[in-house]
Design a protein around this motif. Structure first.
Motif, short mmCIF file in Angstrom:
data_model
loop_
_atom_site.label_atom_id
_atom_site.label_comp_id
_atom_site.label_asym_id
_atom_site.label_seq_id
_atom_site.Cartn_x
_atom_site.Cartn_y
_atom_site.Cartn_z
N ILE A 48 87.32 63.22 -19.24
CA ILE A 48 86.80 64.08 -20.30
C ILE A 48 87.65 63.87 -21.53
O ILE A 48 88.88 63.99 -21.48
CB ILE A 48 86.83 65.56 -19.86
N LYS B 205 87.01 65.92 -28.93
CA LYS B 205 86.25 65.59 -30.14
C LYS B 205 87.00 66.13 -31.34
O LYS B 205 87.64 67.17 -31.26
CB LYS B 205 84.86 66.25 -30.10
N TRP C 242 78.94 70.31 -31.51
CA TRP C 242 79.27 70.16 -30.10
C TRP C 242 78.63 71.29 -29.31
O TRP C 242 78.57 72.43 -29.79
CB TRP C 242 80.79 70.20 -29.90
N THR C 243 78.15 70.98 -28.12
CA THR C 243 77.62 71.98 -27.19
C THR C 243 78.22 71.72 -25.82
O THR C 243 78.31 70.57 -25.38
CB THR C 243 76.08 71.88 -27.10
N SER C 244 78.65 72.79 -25.15
CA SER C 244 79.24 72.63 -23.81
C SER C 244 78.16 72.16 -22.83
O SER C 244 76.97 72.34 -23.06
CB SER C 244 79.84 73.96 -23.33
N GLU C 245 78.60 71.55 -21.75
CA GLU C 245 77.67 71.01 -20.76
C GLU C 245 76.74 72.09 -20.20
O GLU C 245 75.58 71.82 -19.91
CB GLU C 245 78.42 70.33 -19.62
N ASP C 246 77.26 73.32 -20.05
CA ASP C 246 76.42 74.40 -19.51
C ASP C 246 75.58 75.08 -20.59
O ASP C 246 74.80 75.98 -20.29
CB ASP C 246 77.27 75.43 -18.76
N GLY C 247 75.73 74.65 -21.83
CA GLY C 247 74.94 75.20 -22.93
C GLY C 247 75.37 76.57 -23.41
O GLY C 247 74.71 77.16 -24.26
N LYS C 248 76.47 77.08 -22.91
CA LYS C 248 76.89 78.44 -23.27
C LYS C 248 77.74 78.50 -24.54
O LYS C 248 77.90 79.57 -25.11
CB LYS C 248 77.65 79.09 -22.12
N GLU D 299 78.44 76.71 -28.37
CA GLU D 299 77.96 75.80 -29.41
C GLU D 299 78.89 75.92 -30.61
O GLU D 299 79.24 77.03 -31.03
CB GLU D 299 76.53 76.18 -29.83
#
Length: 117
Positions: free
Chosen positions: A2, A5, A37-43, A45
């Protein structure tokens, strides 16, 4: 692996073509945004948003928001008539359940972090 950014010069990030602000109450406001950027779980932003002068309503029913003003001046109007002026370099937090209005005194750009429940 991982990786991290980085995003520099928030004042100059391209936000695309401004569009009419749906919750605008006065000023025929235009807004534009760029999700960085957005987290993998979408929670979570992270992005940059900009809006022209005027006044609009806002609700934080499904997420909280942390904002760092890059440029501009705003007044936030919260429940019960509470008001707070916020300018460049200042940070504000709109917790889950917050409801109020923004008055944009001059074109304003912010870095935002949304956290969905």
């Amino acid at each position: 692996m991982i990786d991290f950014k980085t995003f520099a010069h928030l004042a100059h990030i391209d936000l695309g073509e401004p569009q009419p602000k749906p919750t605008s109450l006065e000023g025929d406001q235009l807004e534009a945004a760029n999700t960085l950027w957005t987290s993998e779980d979408g929670k979570i932003e992270v992005g940059v948003w900009e809006c022209s002068r005027g006044r609009f309503t806002a609700r934080r029913d499904t997420n909280s928001e942390v904002c760092h003003l890059v440029s501009g001046r705003v007044t936030l109007h919260g429940p019960g008539g509470a008001a707070k002026n916020v300018g460049p370099g200042e940070l504000l937090v709109l917790p889950l359940g917050w409801e109020g209005e923004w008055t944009i005194h001059e074109k304003t750009r912010k870095l935002y972090i949304l956290h969905a429940v």
